[in-house]
Design a protein around this motif. Structure first.
Motif, PDB file in Angstrom:
ATOM      1  N   TYR A  41      12.665  -2.869  17.500  1.00 36.18           N
ATOM      2  CA  TYR A  41      11.274  -3.296  17.387  1.00 36.18           C
ATOM      3  C   TYR A  41      10.562  -2.531  16.269  1.00 36.18           C
ATOM      4  O   TYR A  41      10.785  -1.333  16.095  1.00 36.18           O
ATOM      5  N   GLY A  42       9.707  -3.266  15.560  1.00 37.13           N
ATOM      6  CA  GLY A  42       8.879  -2.623  14.547  1.00 37.13           C
ATOM      7  C   GLY A  42       7.437  -3.092  14.682  1.00 37.13           C
ATOM      8  O   GLY A  42       7.178  -4.165  15.229  1.00 37.13           O
ATOM      9  N   MET A  43       6.517  -2.279  14.209  1.00 34.99           N
ATOM     10  CA  MET A  43       5.115  -2.712  14.115  1.00 34.99           C
ATOM     11  C   MET A  43       5.020  -3.468  12.799  1.00 34.99           C
ATOM     12  O   MET A  43       5.721  -3.134  11.849  1.00 34.99           O
ATOM     13  N   ALA A  44       4.160  -4.494  12.736  1.00 35.74           N
ATOM     14  CA  ALA A  44       4.149  -5.292  11.511  1.00 35.74           C
ATOM     15  C   ALA A  44       2.740  -5.471  10.939  1.00 35.74           C
ATOM     16  O   ALA A  44       1.771  -5.643  11.678  1.00 35.74           O
TER      17      ALA A  44
ATOM     18  N   LYS B  29       8.990   1.438  10.346  1.00 34.58           N
ATOM     19  CA  LYS B  29      10.313   1.889  10.781  1.00 34.58           C
ATOM     20  C   LYS B  29      10.475   1.510  12.249  1.00 34.58           C
ATOM     21  O   LYS B  29       9.495   1.338  12.972  1.00 34.58           O
ATOM     22  N   PRO B  30      11.742   1.332  12.716  1.00 37.10           N
ATOM     23  CA  PRO B  30      11.956   0.955  14.114  1.00 37.10           C
ATOM     24  C   PRO B  30      11.357   1.982  15.076  1.00 37.10           C
ATOM     25  O   PRO B  30      11.402   3.177  14.798  1.00 37.10           O
ATOM     26  N   TYR B  31      10.793   1.502  16.178  1.00 38.75           N
ATOM     27  CA  TYR B  31      10.272   2.438  17.187  1.00 38.75           C
ATOM     28  C   TYR B  31      10.946   2.265  18.537  1.00 38.75           C
ATOM     29  O   TYR B  31      10.699   3.032  19.460  1.00 38.75           O
TER      30      TYR B  31
ATOM     31  N   ILE C 233      12.755  -6.528  14.394  1.00 40.03           N
ATOM     32  CA  ILE C 233      12.795  -6.555  12.934  1.00 40.03           C
ATOM     33  C   ILE C 233      13.929  -7.494  12.528  1.00 40.03           C
ATOM     34  O   ILE C 233      15.085  -7.231  12.841  1.00 40.03           O
ATOM     35  N   THR C 234      13.603  -8.609  11.919  1.00 39.80           N
ATOM     36  CA  THR C 234      14.641  -9.541  11.461  1.00 39.80           C
ATOM     37  C   THR C 234      14.460  -9.809   9.971  1.00 39.80           C
ATOM     38  O   THR C 234      13.377  -9.618   9.416  1.00 39.80           O
TER      39      THR C 234
END
Ligand code: ARG
Length: 231
Positions: free
Chosen positions: A193-196, A92-94, A80-81
């Motif tokens: 990391y995030g899902m996008a 949300k971060p996973y 996530i940047t």
């Protein structure tokens, strides 16, 4: 006219780049996409009432594929940047991650990011590692489509170091049986990391966040985590 098939779950198209073990990869001789992200993506999709359909897409092609509507979601160890958040919406971060350096086992001159000045560095195209490497003074940064190529170049002596996510570097050293390489220096950049999904798809982001919460509560996330990273 065909009657609507109500028993069939809707398909959620997920994109990932498959040279990023243990998050997404193919075991030698297998076509199946496996890894922590793949299990988690399937679990999230299922939780939301979808079946996941996974596609292998170059890392620098993932955001364009999302924007073009070819996929519904990216699950590819994507950090996530701020920059990416201007274009796409992250869940949300996973997973908590960070960047690290791999050098050959007999290299004693590179022990930190500082020592990479003026050095030849291999990275995967479009990654945060590539971005970080480009900030290093006088570094000759070589960008590869896959991480496998970056590690191969290190082995062949074409570069002095690989900059990549720590858990992937660790996997490379332990699981690939690569003896003549080591991780040096501290982690730089705490990354998550995030899902996008697309910015327009606010409904999907909310559903994904809810699914992640549920999988954490019901122990499913923990099960997947232990499967790929141990306790
Ligand atoms: N976490 C890094 C980034 O977001 C690298 C991700 C690479 N993922 C992959 N599946 N190749 O830039």
């Amino acid at each position: 006219q065909k009657a609507a098939d109500t028993n069939k779950a809707k398909v959620l198209k997920i994109g990932a780049e498959m040279t990023f073990p243990p998050f997404e990869f193919q075991e030698e001789g297998s076509k199946e996409y496996v890894g922590f992200d793949m299990d988690l993506a399937k679990a999230v999709a299922k939780q939301m009432g979808y079946t996941a359909e996974i596609q292998n897409i170059g890392f620098d092609g993932l955001i364009p594929a999302l924007e073009a509507g070819n996929i519904d979601m990216i699950v590819s160890g994507m950090s996530i940047t701020e920059e990416r958040s201007k274009k796409i919406a992250f869940s949300k971060p996973y997973y908590k991650s960070g960047l690290s350096i791999v050098v050959k086992g007999d290299n004693n001159s590179i022990t930190s990011f500082k020592d990479l000045e003026g050095k030849r560095i291999a990275v995967q195209i479009g990654t945060t590692g590539a971005e970080e490497a480009r900030k290093i003074k006088d570094a000759k940064v070589r960008e590869y489509n896959s991480n496998s190529e970056a590690y191969m170049e290190l082995k062949a002596g074409g570069v002095d170091a690989v900059v990549n996510d720590l858990p992937v570097n660790e996997y490379y050293l332990t699981k690939s049986g690569e003896k003549n390489a080591k991780i040096v220096g501290d982690i730089v950049n705490a990354e998550e990391y995030g899902m996008a999904v697309t910015k327009k798809n606010t409904e999907l982001v909310e559903k994904v966040n809810k699914a992640i919460d549920e999988l954490k509560k019901n122990g499913e996330y923990e099960k997947i985590y232990v499967k790929w990273f141990g306790k």
